[in-house]
Enzyme design. Structure first.
Site: not given
Length: 229
Positions: A181, A197
């Site tokens: 992301h 992440c």
């Protein structure tokens, strides 16, 4: 100008919610002192503000980014087929494998806590523009004061920690809660900044997003630089 920068291919492809991070209201608004001595017009164009989006995507201040973590085409030997994304957390890079031993390399920020980090092969089962962010129940239990207020989720937008795009990794049809992301902290690329992440510069995740379709393979390497299964 080295050819690998000129072949970043701004417009052409090759051949082709559970992140542990904090929302923008709690992020420091201060960034480190500049680190680039010279202005690079090519990179200024690549990392310029993005028009046509529902929310602002500001230009990247290149003085905040170590030059080796800026997007470029590189030589990259791997047994993975073209179109595969290889994430190397130890080296702080993600590679989009191309033909002929080449790849597009993106600088990344990775998780501080190894126990939260996914390793091995997965599939991009979902892609989202301006994704909604929702902390996991484990995150809320660990830090209720920080994350409890976001239990219902945070809508996509300029203050959302996932940035303008997200790629969701699944294994055997199950969400791994691991995402690639964007970020509201561009100066953290190349560091250990969250607990799980993979974050990219917003312009880089937008570039990767348009190059990889749903169903693409992603391999996240272990600490040794080899795939984990």
């Amino acid at each position: 100008m080295p050819i690998d920068r000129r072949r970043l291919l701004l417009g052409s492809p090759f051949l082709l919610s559970g992140c542990v991070t904090r929302p923008a209201p709690e992020l420091s608004s201060q960034s480190p002192a500049g680190r680039l001595d010279t202005f690079d017009a090519d990179y200024a164009s690549i990392y310029a503000a993005v028009d046509g989006e529902p929310f602002p995507v500001p230009a990247i201040d290149l003085s905040e980014i170590e030059p080796e973590f800026l997007r470029r085409e590189v030589g990259y030997r791997t047994a993975e087929r073209p179109g595969t994304v290889v994430v190397d957390p130890g080296e702080r890079y993600a590679y989009l494998v191309g033909e002929g031993g080449r790849a597009i390399r993106y600088g990344i920020g990775v998780g501080k806590e190894e126990g939260f980090n996914f390793r091995g092969a997965a599939t991009i089962a979902r892609k989202a523009q301006w994704p909604r962010w929702t902390p996991t129940q484990d995150m809320i239990r660990r830090e209720p004061q920080r994350y409890g207020r976001y239990a219902g989720g945070l809508a996509g937008g300029a203050g959302n920690p996932l940035g303008p795009r997200a790629l969701y990794l699944y294994r055997d049809g199950r969400d791994t809660l691991y995402r690639l992301h964007g970020t509201v902290e561009p100066w953290t690329i190349g560091g250990m900044v969250s607990s799980g992440c993979i974050r990219l510069l917003n312009q880089d995740i937008m570039d990767l997003y348009r190059r990889v379709p749903v169903g693409s393979r992603v391999v996240v390497l272990g600490s040794s630089g080899n795939p984990a299964v």
